[in-house]
Design a protein around this motif. Structure first.
Motif, PDB file in Angstrom:
ATOM      1  N   SER A 249      49.393  40.683  22.066  1.00 31.24           N
ATOM      2  CA  SER A 249      50.639  39.995  22.142  1.00 31.24           C
ATOM      3  C   SER A 249      50.663  39.193  20.767  1.00 31.24           C
ATOM      4  O   SER A 249      51.821  38.741  20.785  1.00 31.24           O
ATOM      5  CB  SER A 249      50.336  38.799  23.148  1.00 31.24           C
ATOM      6  OG  SER A 249      49.334  38.100  23.175  1.00 31.24           O
ATOM      7  N   GLY A 250      50.089  39.230  19.730  1.00 32.90           N
ATOM      8  CA  GLY A 250      50.217  38.726  18.495  1.00 32.90           C
ATOM      9  C   GLY A 250      51.076  39.362  17.498  1.00 32.90           C
ATOM     10  O   GLY A 250      51.614  40.356  17.582  1.00 32.90           O
ATOM     11  N   TRP A 272      41.993  38.389  18.289  1.00 34.95           N
ATOM     12  CA  TRP A 272      43.121  39.273  17.471  1.00 34.95           C
ATOM     13  C   TRP A 272      42.890  40.589  16.920  1.00 34.95           C
ATOM     14  O   TRP A 272      41.518  40.862  16.719  1.00 34.95           O
ATOM     15  CB  TRP A 272      43.866  38.353  16.252  1.00 34.95           C
ATOM     16  CG  TRP A 272      43.837  37.153  16.673  1.00 34.95           C
ATOM     17  CD1 TRP A 272      43.081  36.052  16.809  1.00 34.95           C
ATOM     18  CD2 TRP A 272      45.102  36.499  16.974  1.00 34.95           C
ATOM     19  NE1 TRP A 272      43.658  34.898  17.028  1.00 34.95           N
ATOM     20  CE2 TRP A 272      44.927  35.078  17.165  1.00 34.95           C
ATOM     21  CE3 TRP A 272      46.638  36.876  17.124  1.00 34.95           C
ATOM     22  CZ2 TRP A 272      46.126  34.309  17.296  1.00 34.95           C
ATOM     23  CZ3 TRP A 272      47.694  36.458  17.236  1.00 34.95           C
ATOM     24  CH2 TRP A 272      47.209  34.785  17.662  1.00 34.95           C
ATOM     25  N   ALA A 273      43.589  41.484  16.845  1.00 37.82           N
ATOM     26  CA  ALA A 273      43.294  42.693  16.322  1.00 37.82           C
ATOM     27  C   ALA A 273      44.727  43.573  16.196  1.00 37.82           C
ATOM     28  O   ALA A 273      45.750  43.029  15.895  1.00 37.82           O
ATOM     29  CB  ALA A 273      42.399  43.352  17.058  1.00 37.82           C
ATOM     30  N   LYS A 274      44.631  44.845  16.516  1.00 39.00           N
ATOM     31  CA  LYS A 274      46.055  45.590  16.558  1.00 39.00           C
ATOM     32  C   LYS A 274      46.872  45.554  15.321  1.00 39.00           C
ATOM     33  O   LYS A 274      46.772  46.012  14.403  1.00 39.00           O
ATOM     34  CB  LYS A 274      46.805  45.325  18.000  1.00 39.00           C
ATOM     35  CG  LYS A 274      46.052  45.973  19.256  1.00 39.00           C
ATOM     36  CD  LYS A 274      46.958  45.957  20.393  1.00 39.00           C
ATOM     37  CE  LYS A 274      46.047  46.829  21.593  1.00 39.00           C
ATOM     38  NZ  LYS A 274      45.628  48.063  21.650  1.00 39.00           N
ATOM     39  N   SER A 275      48.175  44.863  15.504  1.00 41.48           N
ATOM     40  CA  SER A 275      49.202  44.553  14.696  1.00 41.48           C
ATOM     41  C   SER A 275      48.514  43.867  13.432  1.00 41.48           C
ATOM     42  O   SER A 275      49.533  43.827  12.186  1.00 41.48           O
ATOM     43  CB  SER A 275      50.474  44.305  15.149  1.00 41.48           C
ATOM     44  OG  SER A 275      51.253  45.110  15.805  1.00 41.48           O
ATOM     45  N   MET A 276      47.640  43.429  13.441  1.00 44.16           N
ATOM     46  CA  MET A 276      47.130  42.428  12.303  1.00 44.16           C
ATOM     47  C   MET A 276      46.919  43.252  10.969  1.00 44.16           C
ATOM     48  O   MET A 276      47.195  42.732   9.771  1.00 44.16           O
ATOM     49  CB  MET A 276      45.636  41.865  12.603  1.00 44.16           C
ATOM     50  CG  MET A 276      44.961  41.109  11.418  1.00 44.16           C
ATOM     51  SD  MET A 276      43.485  40.590  12.269  1.00 44.16           S
ATOM     52  CE  MET A 276      42.562  40.095  10.769  1.00 44.16           C
ATOM     53  N   GLY A 277      46.621  44.814  10.969  1.00 46.66           N
ATOM     54  CA  GLY A 277      46.523  45.629   9.830  1.00 46.66           C
ATOM     55  C   GLY A 277      47.224  46.741   9.595  1.00 46.66           C
ATOM     56  O   GLY A 277      46.709  47.713   8.920  1.00 46.66           O
ATOM     57  N   SER A 278      48.423  46.860  10.594  1.00 45.53           N
ATOM     58  CA  SER A 278      49.237  47.933  10.276  1.00 45.53           C
ATOM     59  C   SER A 278      48.486  49.339  10.911  1.00 45.53           C
ATOM     60  O   SER A 278      48.960  50.277  10.206  1.00 45.53           O
ATOM     61  CB  SER A 278      49.824  48.046   9.190  1.00 45.53           C
ATOM     62  OG  SER A 278      50.719  47.148   8.914  1.00 45.53           O
TER      63      SER A 278
END
Length: 433
Positions: A249-250, A272-278
């Protein structure tokens, strides 16, 4: 045999069957919100790598940052030699997501690893063993994360699981509202938690409660604001740490950097993870400094955590998100999808509910308008129809009957509506309207 068919055949021959296929597509390259498959066909991406590419596929500035960093330093391990990319990213995250007066950050390789470390940190900070989680939760597939995950299909034959984990019903208003006002519904669930402390585990033994503000795999259920605020107070009153899992959700997905920002609630620890690093493998745990510093030496960390190339990708991603105002894009995409889904709900009685927060939107397919009669078969057919018509979309929910939207937030309005048209046409054909 086509290139896509060859890839899928090789997958069947060489890759374990247990690694799921959520969508019958292939990928050779991608840009923005379009994936080009192995046969050169362009597909609209409504899955976003399962919520990983909020800023789009292969943003040029992120690609350049990865290449530049790879030419300088790929790995040395932050435990062996400290480097600036790690500390710069930690500072940026602490600035974006302050947890109290002083915030510290540890980097990880994934969402599951973030959750594993958040639990270790909470137990050391409180000296307590018990963790409370929720029905419908998904927190990953490593051992503690799998224990916290609710859907049994993700963990068949994998036990025994971690001890001292207790589970509460998620405050799912669609299924269990029973005509109550949302605040009344929330108060009822908060009272049940107080009873839970008397019947299941005493509050003085609970280290943390972990909850997704918006459940991901669980079906995009949104926590009621009154409930989350009440949960914050219960945690404060009883010395329990509140962990919010923002892995899916971040980073703009809900129209804010964090879903919890919609509720005016700050967690003690967040994951956190996922969209943090494209798409690069990177995540983090963020927490109040006193909590993060309660851990014994070497009880957290890892060989690859905070890899320099992944840090460069994350810093470039966040800078790009700021430049394009990712939160405004999340609001815009979410508003378009919500309006279209509600229109579809009026046309198709099989859609029992439309829900979500920002661009984390979904609809649920049911039989006879009954939330307790999930229609997973129609959902599977719809996904197949979409794939055949140039749209990648995936499901969610414990019964696989929820269609969720995780498109890149940079998607154009025209392309977004084209994808929504495909979904609507698919519903017409599958439901015979």
């Amino acid at each position: 045999m086509s290139n896509s068919a060859k890839i899928l055949a090789d997958r069947k021959q060489f890759v374990p069957n247990a690694i799921g296929i959520f969508n019958p597509s292939t990928a050779a390259s991608a840009s923005g919100s379009i994936i080009t498959d192995a046969d050169g066909n362009e597909l609209i991406d409504f899955a976003g790598g399962i919520g990983v590419v909020n800023a789009g596929h292969c943003p040029p500035t992120v690609v350049k940052a990865i290449a530049d960093q790879a030419a300088k330093l790929i790995h040395c391990s932050f435990n062996i030699a400290s480097y600036e990319m790690y500390t710069r990213l930690a500072e940026k995250l602490a600035t974006l997501f302050p947890h109290g007066d002083s915030t510290k950050v540890m980097l990880t390789n994934s969402g599951a690893e973030s959750v594993e470390n958040a639990i270790k940190i909470a137990r050391q900070a409180t000296g307590r063993p018990a963790i409370i989680c929720y029905e419908g939760a998904f927190h990953g597939r490593s051992m503690m994360a799998m224990t916290l995950t609710s859907k049994v299909g993700y963990k068949l034959g994998c036990g025994p699981f971690a001890p001292e984990v207790y589970r509460l019903p998620y405050p799912d208003y669609y299924r269990n509202g029973n005509g109550l006002q949302q605040d009344e519904f929330s108060n009822m669930h908060l009272r049940e938690l107080e009873i839970f402390f008397q019947m299941q585990v005493p509050q003085q033994q609970v280290a943390a409660i972990i909850i997704e503000p918006v459940q991901g795999e669980g079906g995009f259920n949104v926590v009621p604001e009154k409930y989350l605020k009440g949960l914050r107070k219960i945690c404060d009153d009883n010395g329990i740490l509140l962990i919010l899992d923002e892995v899916q959700s971040g980073f703009g997905r809900t129209g804010k950097w964090a879903a919890y920002q919609h509720f005016d609630v700050t967690p003690d620890i967040s994951t956190w993870a996922k969209s943090m690093g494209s798409g690069m493998p990177i995540g983090c745990v963020i927490g109040r400094a006193d909590i993060m510093d309660s851990c014994q030496p070497s009880t957290i960390g890892g060989t690859y955590a905070g890899n320099p190339v992944c840090c460069a990708a994350a810093l470039a991603t966040i800078e790009y998100m700021e430049a394009i105002d990712i939160n405004t894009l999340g609001e815009k995409v979410g508003n378009i999808v919500r309006v279209r889904f509600n229109e579809m709900k009026h046309k198709f009685p099989a859609i029992g509910d439309v829900r979500g927060l920002g661009a984390m939107m979904a609809f649920e397919l049911v039989k006879n308008g009954d939330p307790f009669q999930p229609d997973g078969d129609s959902c599977k057919k719809l996904i197949g129809y979409c794939a055949a018509h140039g749209l990648i979309v995936i499901n969610a929910g414990i019964n696989g009957n929820v269609v969720r939207i995780l498109s890149p937030l940079v998607i154009s309005e025209a392309l977004l509506n084209k994808g929504l048209d495909i979904i609507e046409n698919g519903l017409k054909e599958i439901l015979s309207y």
